[in-house]
Design a protein around this motif. Structure first.
Motif, PDB file in Angstrom:
ATOM      1  N   UNK A 118     -15.357  33.272 -17.229  1.00 24.39           N
ATOM      2  CA  UNK A 118     -14.040  32.832 -16.772  1.00 24.39           C
ATOM      3  C   UNK A 118     -14.099  31.373 -16.329  1.00 24.39           C
ATOM      4  N   UNK A 119     -13.920  30.474 -17.288  1.00 25.59           N
ATOM      5  CA  UNK A 119     -13.925  29.046 -17.007  1.00 25.59           C
ATOM      6  C   UNK A 119     -12.774  28.409 -17.782  1.00 25.59           C
ATOM      7  N   UNK A 120     -12.091  27.464 -17.164  1.00 29.25           N
ATOM      8  CA  UNK A 120     -10.964  26.810 -17.831  1.00 29.25           C
ATOM      9  C   UNK A 120     -11.461  25.967 -18.999  1.00 29.25           C
ATOM     10  N   UNK A 121     -10.561  25.660 -19.913  1.00 33.90           N
ATOM     11  CA  UNK A 121     -10.941  24.855 -21.087  1.00 33.90           C
ATOM     12  C   UNK A 121     -11.447  23.482 -20.647  1.00 33.90           C
ATOM     13  N   UNK A 122     -10.780  22.877 -19.682  1.00 36.11           N
ATOM     14  CA  UNK A 122     -11.183  21.549 -19.212  1.00 36.11           C
ATOM     15  C   UNK A 122     -12.595  21.574 -18.629  1.00 36.11           C
ATOM     16  N   UNK A 123     -12.851  22.518 -17.724  1.00 31.58           N
ATOM     17  CA  UNK A 123     -14.183  22.610 -17.111  1.00 31.58           C
ATOM     18  C   UNK A 123     -15.249  22.994 -18.125  1.00 31.58           C
ATOM     19  N   UNK A 124     -14.874  23.887 -19.054  1.00 32.91           N
ATOM     20  CA  UNK A 124     -15.816  24.278 -20.097  1.00 32.91           C
ATOM     21  C   UNK A 124     -16.192  23.097 -20.980  1.00 32.91           C
ATOM     22  N   UNK A 125     -15.203  22.268 -21.342  1.00 30.69           N
ATOM     23  CA  UNK A 125     -15.465  21.123 -22.208  1.00 30.69           C
ATOM     24  C   UNK A 125     -16.292  20.056 -21.505  1.00 30.69           C
TER      25      UNK A 125
END
Length: 324
Positions: A241-248
């Protein structure tokens, strides 16, 4: 490639033997990496995938679709670049790209790709083909470095990375020293990249139409966005469960750090795995999950295309005319 004054049938035998050796060598290294991986037990990996309900047919099809897009844009980029010296069909570009992937799979830093693509052309064009391949790789690396530096900066500010500034300062000093010697080499036109002088590379770059530069670089950006999103999609499949921004932020940092470490291409998965384990641990992803995702990315984007590429290697014949 020369066989001297050997009889025709003997030449053909050696030629077939070389092609078989490339394919067998590629599959052997793939087998070694998967089955005898000290970091990730292959059978445990298979059991984990089988037990993971998230790998529905819909998700698997989408992952394969992203792989298809990744290589579609890579092949299209190669076709556009090669058009500068010789018009080729998309089918030709497909054969050259996948065949070269198979041939370079176990060579240091994909160096074998240069020679593999060059032999599809006549002797008079081979150096130009190698330069075009260098330009293609430089464009992809430029995208990786630019987005990676942004990602690394954001990650450092967001997660307050524990950085040894003394070691970093030593590294910066080393980069400055290398930069000074590089600048001196550039002035004397003796500095070389992949065996090509900077002066020759600059002249060749200037001859490429601006439209070709823009299109090829744009395709490099598209490729990066596709395979980085594929990595993020796998994180979601594994329940991270990680946002796209943080994941990128983490993904771009990972690709930057993994890209600056020289490696034999077959062990690229090991390097990315080690970097991914360290970086994703910061955002709460366990080691096994990180290694599984990196392995799946490697299977999707390199192993499977190289299987198709083996067909082109086995069916390869030297160009019949020097003008190709």
């Amino acid at each position: 490639m020369h066989f001297g004054s050997l009889p025709y049938k003997t030449k053909q035998f050696f030629f077939v033997l070389i092609k078989l050796s490339i394919v067998v060598g590629a599959f052997y290294f793939i087998y070694q990496k998967l089955v005898k991986n000290a970091d990730l037990d292959f059978y445990q990996f298979l059991v984990f995938l089988r037990e993971n309900d998230a790998f529905s047919p819909k998700n698997v099809c989408f992952l394969f679709f992203l792989t298809f897009l990744n290589w579609f844009f890579e092949i299209l980029k190669w076709k556009i670049l090669v058009t500068h010296i010789k018009k080729i069909s998309f089918k030709n570009a497909l054969e050259q790209s996948l065949g070269a992937l198979t041939a370079s799979l176990f060579t240091p830093n994909r160096i074998g790709e240069y020679g593999a693509k060059a032999i599809y052309f006549g002797a008079s064009k081979r150096k130009q083909v190698m330069l075009l391949n260098l330009i293609s790789n430089m464009m992809q690396m430029t995208v990786t470095v630019i987005l990676g530096i942004i990602g690394l900066s954001l990650m450092h500010s967001k997660y307050n990375l524990d950085i040894n500034y003394f070691k970093v300062s030593r590294f910066i000093v080393l980069i400055i020293i290398v930069g000074i010697f590089t600048a001196l080499g550039l002035k004397q036109n003796r500095f070389k990249i992949k065996g090509f002088s900077i002066e020759r590379l600059k002249l060749f770059l200037n001859k490429l139409p601006v439209k070709t530069h823009i299109t090829a670089f744009g395709l490099s950006v598209l490729r990066y966005l596709i395979f980085s999103f594929q990595f993020y999609f796998l994180l979601q499949i594994f329940g991270i469960n990680v946002s796209y921004f943080n994941g990128m932020i983490v993904i771009t940092t990972m690709y930057l750090l993994a890209s600056v470490i020289p490696s034999i291409f077959i062990f690229d998965v090991i390097i990315k795995g080690s970097v991914a384990v360290y970086l994703f641990a910061i955002v709460g992803v366990n080691e096994f999950t990180s290694l599984c995702i990196v392995t799946i990315m490697w299977l999707l984007n390199f192993v499977i295309p190289s299987v198709f590429g083996s067909y082109y290697v086995l069916n390869f014949n030297f160009p019949k005319t020097k003008s190709f």
